[in-house]
Scaffold this motif. Structure first.
Motif, PDB file in Angstrom:
ATOM      1  N   SER A 161      55.869  -7.045 -22.395  1.00 30.02           N
ATOM      2  CA  SER A 161      57.173  -7.427 -22.074  1.00 30.02           C
ATOM      3  C   SER A 161      57.088  -9.043 -22.004  1.00 30.02           C
ATOM      4  N   SER A 162      58.189  -9.670 -22.531  1.00 31.45           N
ATOM      5  CA  SER A 162      58.305 -10.926 -22.447  1.00 31.45           C
ATOM      6  C   SER A 162      59.062 -11.252 -20.933  1.00 31.45           C
ATOM      7  N   ASP A 163      59.461 -10.505 -20.324  1.00 27.01           N
ATOM      8  CA  ASP A 163      60.056 -10.860 -19.161  1.00 27.01           C
ATOM      9  C   ASP A 163      58.889 -10.577 -17.923  1.00 27.01           C
ATOM     10  N   PRO A 164      58.888 -11.809 -17.137  1.00 22.28           N
ATOM     11  CA  PRO A 164      57.653 -12.108 -16.007  1.00 22.28           C
ATOM     12  C   PRO A 164      57.594 -11.055 -15.339  1.00 22.28           C
ATOM     13  N   TYR A 165      58.767 -10.498 -14.542  1.00 22.94           N
ATOM     14  CA  TYR A 165      58.319  -9.293 -13.728  1.00 22.94           C
ATOM     15  C   TYR A 165      57.940  -8.091 -14.343  1.00 22.94           C
ATOM     16  N   GLU A 166      58.400  -7.697 -15.612  1.00 21.23           N
ATOM     17  CA  GLU A 166      57.910  -6.418 -16.117  1.00 21.23           C
ATOM     18  C   GLU A 166      56.328  -6.811 -16.647  1.00 21.23           C
ATOM     19  N   ALA A 167      56.257  -7.995 -17.221  1.00 25.29           N
ATOM     20  CA  ALA A 167      54.617  -7.967 -17.495  1.00 25.29           C
ATOM     21  C   ALA A 167      53.769  -8.040 -16.248  1.00 25.29           C
ATOM     22  N   TYR A 168      54.253  -8.567 -15.090  1.00 25.07           N
ATOM     23  CA  TYR A 168      53.472  -8.171 -13.845  1.00 25.07           C
ATOM     24  C   TYR A 168      53.343  -6.895 -13.589  1.00 25.07           C
ATOM     25  N   LEU A 169      54.393  -6.108 -13.592  1.00 24.77           N
ATOM     26  CA  LEU A 169      54.310  -4.445 -13.474  1.00 24.77           C
ATOM     27  C   LEU A 169      53.193  -3.993 -14.524  1.00 24.77           C
ATOM     28  N   ILE A 170      53.524  -4.409 -15.610  1.00 30.91           N
ATOM     29  CA  ILE A 170      52.413  -3.750 -16.749  1.00 30.91           C
ATOM     30  C   ILE A 170      51.265  -4.232 -16.457  1.00 30.91           C
ATOM     31  N   ASP A 171      50.714  -5.463 -16.262  1.00 30.81           N
ATOM     32  CA  ASP A 171      49.496  -5.740 -15.875  1.00 30.81           C
ATOM     33  C   ASP A 171      48.863  -5.001 -14.539  1.00 30.81           C
ATOM     34  N   SER A 172      49.822  -4.782 -13.525  1.00 33.32           N
ATOM     35  CA  SER A 172      49.278  -4.261 -12.360  1.00 33.32           C
ATOM     36  C   SER A 172      48.853  -2.903 -12.695  1.00 33.32           C
ATOM     37  N   ILE A 173      49.500  -2.172 -13.605  1.00 27.96           N
ATOM     38  CA  ILE A 173      49.071  -0.683 -13.807  1.00 27.96           C
ATOM     39  C   ILE A 173      47.973  -0.859 -14.634  1.00 27.96           C
ATOM     40  N   VAL A 174      47.785  -1.617 -15.761  1.00 28.72           N
ATOM     41  CA  VAL A 174      46.651  -1.797 -16.539  1.00 28.72           C
ATOM     42  C   VAL A 174      45.537  -1.952 -15.493  1.00 28.72           C
ATOM     43  N   ASP A 175      45.511  -2.807 -14.772  1.00 34.72           N
ATOM     44  CA  ASP A 175      44.499  -3.048 -13.846  1.00 34.72           C
ATOM     45  C   ASP A 175      44.086  -2.076 -13.032  1.00 34.72           C
TER      46      ASP A 175
END
Length: 122
Positions: free
Chosen positions: A15-29
């Motif tokens: 996602s280019s949306d910062p909050y969605e990118a944060y969620l994505i990164d959190s789950i991947v990590d």
């Protein structure tokens, strides 16, 4: 995971949306943290290996599966982080499928995903 993130950005699974990118990164990590716990078993002395495997099956796995299930419940879209498939979904699928859907691991783990209906459906 760097390649996963790169490809996700290039192919539209990030996602280019910062909050969605944060969620994505959190789950991947988180998926990587779960996988790392599994890989640590290989460095345990043979005399302690079964103890660590049982700990992974009975303690580590339920902890992470509950967390992943809760993420699916909270977002309530059928996907891990947003309203469409992202690299977070790929990361969770990769780790759960590798451990629980391969016949070798089914024999060892049984059916641990059956108590997590959203994750199993995912």
């Amino acid at each position: 995971m760097c390649i996963l993130r790169y490809l996700g950005r290039k192919l539209g699974y990030y996602s280019s949306d910062p909050y969605e990118a944060y969620l994505i990164d959190s789950i991947v990590d988180a998926a990587l943290d779960y996988w790392t716990a599994f890989l640590k078993i290989s460095s345990v002395p043979e005399s302690e290996k079964w103890k660590e495997i049982l700990n992974f099956i009975n303690t580590t796995t339920p902890y992470w599966m509950n967390l992943f299930e809760e993420w699916l419940w909270r977002i309530n879209t059928g996907y891990m982080a947003t309203n469409k498939i992202t690299i977070a979904d790929f990361a969770i699928w990769d780790k759960t499928c590798t451990l629980f859907e391969h016949q070798h691991w089914k024999d060892a783990f049984g059916q641990p995903l059956k108590q997590f209906p959203l994750l199993k459906k995912h």
